[in-house]
Design an enzyme around this catalytic site. Sequence first.
Site, mmCIF file in Angstrom:
data_model
loop_
_atom_site.group_PDB
_atom_site.id
_atom_site.type_symbol
_atom_site.label_atom_id
_atom_site.label_comp_id
_atom_site.label_asym_id
_atom_site.label_seq_id
_atom_site.Cartn_x
_atom_site.Cartn_y
_atom_site.Cartn_z
ATOM 1 N N PRO A 2 7.501 -57.685 44.920
ATOM 2 C CA PRO A 2 6.389 -57.172 44.116
ATOM 3 C C PRO A 2 5.042 -57.560 44.715
ATOM 4 C CG PRO A 2 8.036 -58.232 42.732
ATOM 5 C CD PRO A 2 8.398 -58.555 44.149
ATOM 6 N N GLU A 3 4.069 -56.664 44.574
ATOM 7 C CA GLU A 3 2.711 -56.943 45.034
ATOM 8 C C GLU A 3 1.816 -57.194 43.822
ATOM 9 O OE1 GLU A 3 1.503 -54.158 48.081
ATOM 10 O OE2 GLU A 3 3.526 -54.085 48.910
ATOM 11 N N LYS A 53 0.341 -63.280 43.967
ATOM 12 C CA LYS A 53 1.717 -63.191 43.475
ATOM 13 C C LYS A 53 2.107 -64.405 42.623
ATOM 14 C CE LYS A 53 2.947 -60.263 47.365
ATOM 15 N NZ LYS A 53 3.794 -60.040 48.550
ATOM 16 N N GLN A 70 8.461 -65.897 44.503
ATOM 17 C CA GLN A 70 9.002 -65.846 45.858
ATOM 18 C C GLN A 70 9.940 -64.637 45.970
ATOM 19 O OE1 GLN A 70 10.310 -70.010 45.984
ATOM 20 N NE2 GLN A 70 8.520 -70.497 47.199
ATOM 21 N N ARG A 125 -5.442 -71.430 49.179
ATOM 22 C CA ARG A 125 -5.600 -70.578 50.372
ATOM 23 C C ARG A 125 -5.953 -69.135 50.021
ATOM 24 N NH1 ARG A 125 -0.560 -73.088 51.525
ATOM 25 N NH2 ARG A 125 0.526 -71.086 51.229
ATOM 26 N N ASN A 169 2.612 -54.874 51.551
ATOM 27 C CA ASN A 169 2.861 -53.919 52.629
ATOM 28 C C ASN A 169 2.672 -52.466 52.209
ATOM 29 O OD1 ASN A 169 3.357 -54.013 55.372
ATOM 30 N ND2 ASN A 169 5.455 -53.328 55.121
ATOM 31 N N ARG A 262 4.963 -56.403 60.389
ATOM 32 C CA ARG A 262 5.430 -55.663 59.216
ATOM 33 C C ARG A 262 5.314 -54.170 59.494
ATOM 34 N NH1 ARG A 262 4.588 -58.598 54.485
ATOM 35 N NH2 ARG A 262 5.772 -56.969 53.430
#
Length: 273
Positions: A2-3, A53, A70, A125, A169, A262
């Site tokens: 999932p994005e 996420k 994850q 980050r 992606n 990717r």
Amino acid sequence: MPEGPEIRRVADRLGKVLVDVPLTQVWFAFPELESMAGRLVNSRVTTVDCWGKALLITFADGHVLYSHNQLYGVWRVHRRGRSPTTGRVLRARLVAGDHTASLYSASDISLWTADTLRQQPFLARLGPDLLTHDVTAEDIVARLSEPRFAGRGLGGLLLDQGFYAGIGNYLRSEILFYAGLAPRKRPKALSEAQREKLADCILTTVQQAYREAGVTNRPTWRKRLQREGKRRSQWRFAVFNRDNQPCHACGDLILRETIASRRLYRCPTCQPE
């Protein structure tokens, strides 16, 4: 995986059943968290948000439950006392009113406070979340011009969660197609009009994916495919997963490339190198 839009929708579902509803059970599979369960059950959930996420559940006493799905983790909302049939391992459970929010199979779970949350290594980050942090097109244009981002190829930059959190992606391919940009283009080489168009496409594509449960294709294009009886996977995207199929805009065949390790899809006519 999932994005950002999918995680935002999960956060919204959890928020509807948890926010400001008295908690009757808080349970964790991990001993280091279970000691806090009794304290949290006497509090209440005030917000459910996402950052990239990661999913963040904030309690009235100031604690924040961080979880990251994850590859295998998933939150499920179900009626109290009616656990879903699944082979996944239960990691956390919050019961509020008639509903239960259960987290299965995730291993990255921790408790923070509002003051210490930014010290969480993953969150530290991340750039701003495109659906949570009120990002504007002007913000994106300014960020594209920053030295740390301006010289990087767009194909890699859009996947960098330190740029903006939530783009994965499929969104990368769709954004670049709508912006008319090849993945090796760099922000510093774009005109002001191109940067503005890219910023607008980033926002509108992510927002559409959120509203329409991951669909990013334009309505006129997908409706034609729907009338032809095509499956959702065939009309969901404009270019992603459509290699060797005709571009909806120009008819040229979509290419599949590897960018930043990717797969990426682009139209060679609409997105010339």
